[in-house]
Enzyme design. Sequence first.
Site, PDB file in Angstrom:
ATOM      1  N   CYS A  37      10.012 -47.627  74.760  1.00 51.25           N
ATOM      2  CA  CYS A  37      11.244 -48.612  75.605  1.00 51.25           C
ATOM      3  C   CYS A  37      11.736 -47.442  76.590  1.00 51.25           C
ATOM      4  O   CYS A  37      11.989 -47.934  77.369  1.00 51.25           O
ATOM      5  CB  CYS A  37      12.200 -48.852  74.696  1.00 51.25           C
ATOM      6  SG  CYS A  37      11.979 -49.330  73.196  1.00 51.25           S
ATOM      7  N   ASP A  75      13.964 -44.631  76.240  1.00 54.55           N
ATOM      8  CA  ASP A  75      14.632 -44.568  76.326  1.00 54.55           C
ATOM      9  C   ASP A  75      15.298 -43.991  74.465  1.00 54.55           C
ATOM     10  O   ASP A  75      14.449 -44.584  73.642  1.00 54.55           O
ATOM     11  CB  ASP A  75      15.990 -45.454  76.468  1.00 54.55           C
ATOM     12  CG  ASP A  75      15.536 -45.297  77.787  1.00 54.55           C
ATOM     13  OD1 ASP A  75      15.567 -44.121  78.511  1.00 54.55           O
ATOM     14  OD2 ASP A  75      16.801 -46.939  77.888  1.00 54.55           O
ATOM     15  N   CYS A  84      17.575 -42.273  81.426  1.00 56.96           N
ATOM     16  CA  CYS A  84      17.845 -42.987  82.572  1.00 56.96           C
ATOM     17  C   CYS A  84      19.641 -42.643  82.745  1.00 56.96           C
ATOM     18  O   CYS A  84      19.665 -42.197  82.067  1.00 56.96           O
ATOM     19  CB  CYS A  84      17.451 -43.857  82.913  1.00 56.96           C
ATOM     20  SG  CYS A  84      18.242 -45.333  82.403  1.00 56.96           S
ATOM     21  N   CYS A 103      21.441 -50.452  77.514  1.00 60.40           N
ATOM     22  CA  CYS A 103      21.139 -48.629  77.607  1.00 60.40           C
ATOM     23  C   CYS A 103      22.583 -48.865  76.531  1.00 60.40           C
ATOM     24  O   CYS A 103      22.792 -47.780  75.662  1.00 60.40           O
ATOM     25  CB  CYS A 103      21.466 -47.971  78.867  1.00 60.40           C
ATOM     26  SG  CYS A 103      19.720 -48.160  79.803  1.00 60.40           S
TER      27      CYS A 103
END
Lengths: 162, 393
Positions: free
Chosen positions: A44, A46, A69, A113
């Site tokens: 994915c 992250d 990120c 996120c």
Amino acid sequence: MVKKQEKNNFNAYTKAVLKRFTNPQHFGEIKNPDGVGQVGNPQCGDIMKIYLKVKDNKIKDIKFQTFGCVSAIASSEALCEIAKGKTIEQAKKISNQKIVDKLEGLPSVKVHCSVLGSSGLKKAILDYEMKHGKSSFKKDLGEKLYKKELEKLDKEANGEHH
Amino acid sequence: MGIFNKNKTKVEKVYLDNAATTRVDDEVVKEMLPYFTEKFGNASSQHFIGQEAKRALEDSRDVIAKSIGAKREEIIFTSGGTESNNFTLKGLFFSFGKEKNHIITTKIEHDCILNSCKWLETLGAKITYLNVDSEGFIDLKELEEAITDKTLVVSVIHGNNEIGTIQNLEAIGKICKKNNVYFHSDACQSYTKIDIDVNKMNLDFLTLNSHKIHGPKGVGGLYINKDVKNKITPLFHGGGHEFKLRSSTENVSGIVGFAKAVKLMGHKDVKEIGRLRDKLIEGILKIPNTNLNGPSGSKRLANNINIRFNNIEGEAIGGFLDSYGISSSTGSACASHSLEKSHVLTAIGLSHMQINSSIRLSLGKFNTEEEIDYVLGILPGIVEKLRKMSPIQ
């Protein structure tokens, strides 16, 4: 709300995101943590790891380590700000939307996120409860239900971007 | 933020995304301006104002033709690289697809080639996507073996936009000629940076573009070998502009700017860009646990850098660099619209994690040594900080 989203798609990041991304106060490891939760996977993109120190049923300290990120790091930091000082019961209720609000919006492709943040915290709390006998699960079924709950949280964390 | 060495405060903005687009040269703008106002004519008009535009158009065509060893009538102007690439593949397929429906391309093409191929597949085209090695080079033997009697065209990107790999067009051209198949190359990134000779390279089609070389956006070119010219089906039908291959009133100001940009790009610039590239690569690789994606030296585009900072995410590095006024990119600019992983970095064999850890820095003729020093002063601190934040050690 629609307007906010549109604005974000052009500007990419709000000041609230950039402030937390460039100067986070809660990154790093807690030695001998009371609870740890890791969500996400390389597929994915992250990975987020949340460390907890709990005292008198309150989150005394919280830190994060994140491979991710700009939004992932800002979400981690925002989560820590929100969760610090909260009781376990309050912390369990922290939704990803709370994180998005703290960040004054995230680009729509980056909302996942914030989900990593909320599920990472829930996983860390679950870990704390299991380790410290605070789990609400019945003892004999504890391990099984615990694993099931962990799976549920992993799914929640990964769900939005597949 | 004390860990950052920010002593070069004189530098405010460092643009290192020249593979996405470039700043238009002031001299280009100057050359273009009269063609918006006093020389505004339609190049198809017979009167003086029209003929003035026509002359400018044909002079520009000469400039582009000479720059690649082509004839004037073998150059058509388009709206850019995407159109030129679409036109080549679709135009050929519309003309010859019934007898020859096989197209050979590579796994590291720009999206406009790959997505044109995907679409042509729905119309019955068969596509071979050639593999590349760990530096992004195709295997000439694999190419030759892929050619069948149904093969229509081989389309190979000259200089790769993400990792800078320069393919050997001369060798590919020989194979195409020997097997009697058309040869197309997308030279958007390599044009004016590497010498191109359409005859020596046996090219039938060559895609050119203006905004990557300090010219305006919205203009490009396509070289079409005169022997194929009257056989290809146009995408745009209309008044018969551009040798009846691309109808639409010519974008004279843009075309004039494009030609001026070509005239301004010299070997000296490219050499200097290459020197700065190597300085930047060398400096970055001093940071522990970093790797260069793609080849080095003369087999790499003079302006391209793609680095893997293991265990941290490229997008986060880009975010930090941006906060210091440094523009970089993860993968290609187009890919940033989606969260899809780079097909180029996948093709050279990188893992998801390695792809996510990569950033591209691309130089242009306006970058200075001072800017490179500024980046090298800041980058190690960013990487150190992000590695401290990372759960992967």
